[in-house]
Design a protein around this motif. Structure first.
Motif, PDB file in Angstrom:
ATOM      1  N   GLU A 107      -1.644 -35.627 -27.542  1.00  0.00           N
ATOM      2  CA  GLU A 107      -0.221 -35.971 -27.468  1.00  0.00           C
ATOM      3  C   GLU A 107       0.406 -35.687 -26.109  1.00  0.00           C
ATOM      4  OE1 GLU A 107       1.683 -34.193 -30.858  1.00  0.00           O
ATOM      5  OE2 GLU A 107       0.664 -35.547 -32.252  1.00  0.00           O
ATOM      6  N   HIS A 108      -0.405 -35.786 -25.058  1.00  0.00           N
ATOM      7  CA  HIS A 108       0.122 -35.757 -23.686  1.00  0.00           C
ATOM      8  C   HIS A 108       0.369 -37.215 -23.303  1.00  0.00           C
ATOM      9  CE1 HIS A 108      -2.400 -31.804 -22.993  1.00  0.00           C
ATOM     10  NE2 HIS A 108      -1.568 -31.722 -24.027  1.00  0.00           N
ATOM     11  N   ILE A 109       1.376 -37.812 -23.910  1.00  0.00           N
ATOM     12  CA  ILE A 109       1.519 -39.269 -23.877  1.00  0.00           C
ATOM     13  C   ILE A 109       1.805 -39.797 -22.473  1.00  0.00           C
ATOM     14  CG2 ILE A 109       2.629 -41.262 -24.953  1.00  0.00           C
ATOM     15  CD1 ILE A 109       1.097 -39.457 -26.897  1.00  0.00           C
ATOM     16  N   ASP A 110       2.695 -39.135 -21.736  1.00  0.00           N
ATOM     17  CA  ASP A 110       2.993 -39.584 -20.360  1.00  0.00           C
ATOM     18  C   ASP A 110       1.739 -39.566 -19.495  1.00  0.00           C
ATOM     19  OD1 ASP A 110       5.729 -40.308 -20.120  1.00  0.00           O
ATOM     20  OD2 ASP A 110       6.293 -38.215 -20.425  1.00  0.00           O
ATOM     21  N   ASP A 111       0.993 -38.461 -19.588  1.00  0.00           N
ATOM     22  CA  ASP A 111      -0.237 -38.344 -18.800  1.00  0.00           C
ATOM     23  C   ASP A 111      -1.247 -39.405 -19.220  1.00  0.00           C
ATOM     24  OD1 ASP A 111       0.801 -36.164 -17.467  1.00  0.00           O
ATOM     25  OD2 ASP A 111      -0.186 -34.678 -18.739  1.00  0.00           O
ATOM     26  N   ALA A 112      -1.360 -39.623 -20.534  1.00  0.00           N
ATOM     27  CA  ALA A 112      -2.327 -40.600 -21.034  1.00  0.00           C
ATOM     28  C   ALA A 112      -2.016 -41.998 -20.514  1.00  0.00           C
ATOM     29  CB  ALA A 112      -2.337 -40.592 -22.564  1.00  0.00           C
TER      30      ALA A 112
END
Length: 433
Positions: A389-394
């Motif tokens: 759930e590190h969505i920005d990084d992903a």
């Protein structure tokens, strides 16, 4: 596509392929199905022998007990290629011949069932080199043993097969030793979308491609279909090259591997300049040598799927010796990659992400051109970031991956379409926050 390419005599290399027109980076230059192929022995239970898809459960051939298929459709489609092989395998249960012997046999069966040759072939089996005259006696002896195994394997299929082979095969391929030598020198490793080996195959025309340690083309697979794509802009009459080996190695190691496997000494620009050797050996030798010396044992753990032991050793070495070695050091990078693999197999996602993120700046340095290895590594790390759930990084990592795989795999490849879906998932999730 073949009209973009032509055979020519490459100075100092023999036959080669070159462009007849200007080619853009990312352009698909050639795609081909194999003349013959087989799933790797170690993956016979995990990969469909027809479409080369990985599956958790596969149907087993009730006769040879070796071939496996996704479903009855794959099994029926495979039967024409498998029926003669099936008899050979039955006679040897529970033993299975080596990959090269099975591939050579499948080549013979394919040639026996062919009505006419392909008019688009740039290079025929008859023209392929066996390189027997250049081989050491030790290597010839090893190939002679494989040739004997091939004869034994083929005898089981039908008493009259030897006569069929004589009439159907080109003269230079009728001797088992010559055929085995041609197969081992000219076959390609078939990989899945994430570059994991799943089989071997023969693609005659693409055997014309010569090696460079920084090539202008790469090959990726979609099932057994081999696709050749440009990763640099290529001028008319410029030679097309691929790398025969993993290029993330020291010059001395690359040259040794090419001499042993392919019987030539590489004198490409990268080998002559040794441009990345200094970076790969960064740090104090007395320190990084401890990492280098540990790698063979770690490779054993990996080959045996002993993930607990592998992770324990890697994490200990990286947290003690490794802290004093730069991340760019080749041996530290290899160990970090092994730790990542072990964590993924053990479901230790946070640790896996930590190791994966450490490798990305290093991969960026070592692969200045779009390269499948770099793209796949970004995809792996992006999936870990997304799962945690590190969505920005992903999303950022997936975008970087797309800028590579759109050139190396093409926008229609399953890996690329899956990547686009992941990016869309990330955008949707960010909108919902």
């Amino acid at each position: 596509m073949a009209q973009m390419l032509e055979r020519f005599v490459s100075p100092g290399k023999g036959n080669g392929l070159r462009a007849t027109v200007g080619i853009r980076r990312g352009q698909l230059l050639y795609s081909a199905e194999p003349l013959a192929c087989c799933v790797s022995n170690r993956l016979t239970k995990d990969v469909c022998h027809r479409c080369f898809s990985r599956r958790e459960t596969l149907m087993r051939c009730s006769q040879c007990k070796t071939a496996r298929y996704c479903n009855t459709t794959c099994q029926k489609q495979a039967w024409s290629a498998h029926k003669r092989e099936c008899k050979c395998l039955q006679s040897l249960i529970p033993r299975i011949p080596t990959d090269s012997v099975r591939l050579a046999a499948r080549l013979i069966f394919a040639l026996l069932s062919q009505s006419t040759g392909s008019s688009e072939e740039l290079y025929t089996l008859e023209e392929h080199e066996s390189h027997l005259s250049l081989m050491s006696e030790k290597r010839k002896q090893g190939l002679s043993q494989l040739a004997s195994m091939l004869e034994l394997y083929l005898q089981q299929e039908a008493p009259g097969l030897a006569q069929e082979v004589t009439s159907a095969l080109p003269p230079s391929c009728q001797e088992p030793l010559s055929l085995i030598a041609k197969v081992t020198c000219n076959c390609f490793t078939i990989c899945d979308g994430e570059l994991q080996e799943i089989g071997v195959g023969l693609y005659p025309s693409l055997s014309l491609l010569n090696h460079e340690c920084r090539p202008n083309c790469v090959m990726v697979f979609e099932g057994t279909n081999l696709q050749l794509r440009a990763v640099q802009d290529i001028k008319p009459k410029e030679e097309l090259t691929i790398s025969y080996i993993e290029t993330l190695s020291l010059t001395e190691d690359r040259q040794r591997q090419l001499e042993e496997q392919y019987l030539f000494t590489c004198r490409c620009q990268r080998c002559n300049s040794k441009d990345t050797d200094g970076l790969m050996l960064s740090g104090e030798e007395t320190t990084w040598r401890l990492l280098k010396d540990a790698l063979p044992k770690l490779e054993e753990h990996k080959a045996e799927f002993n993930w607990e032991a592998l992770l324990k050793s890697c994490s200990h070495l990286l947290s003690t010796v490794g802290v004093d070695v730069p991340d760019e050091n080749l041996y530290k990078l290899r160990m970090t990659d092994m730790a990542l693999d072990a964590c993924v197999h053990l479901g230790r996602w946070e640790e896996a992400l930590g190791y994966g993120e450490k490798t990305l700046p290093v991969y960026r340095q070592y692969f200045p051109d779009p390269h499948p290895v770099h793209g796949v590594q970004l995809v792996r790390v992006g999936k870990l970031q997304h799962y945690l759930e590190h969505i920005d990084d992903a999303l950022d990592t997936f975008k970087q991956a797309f800028q590579i795989v759109k050139f190396t795999h093409g926008e229609g490849h399953p890996l690329t379409t899956d990547l686009l879906m992941k990016m869309e998932e990330c955008r949707t999730e960010l909108d919902q926050l």
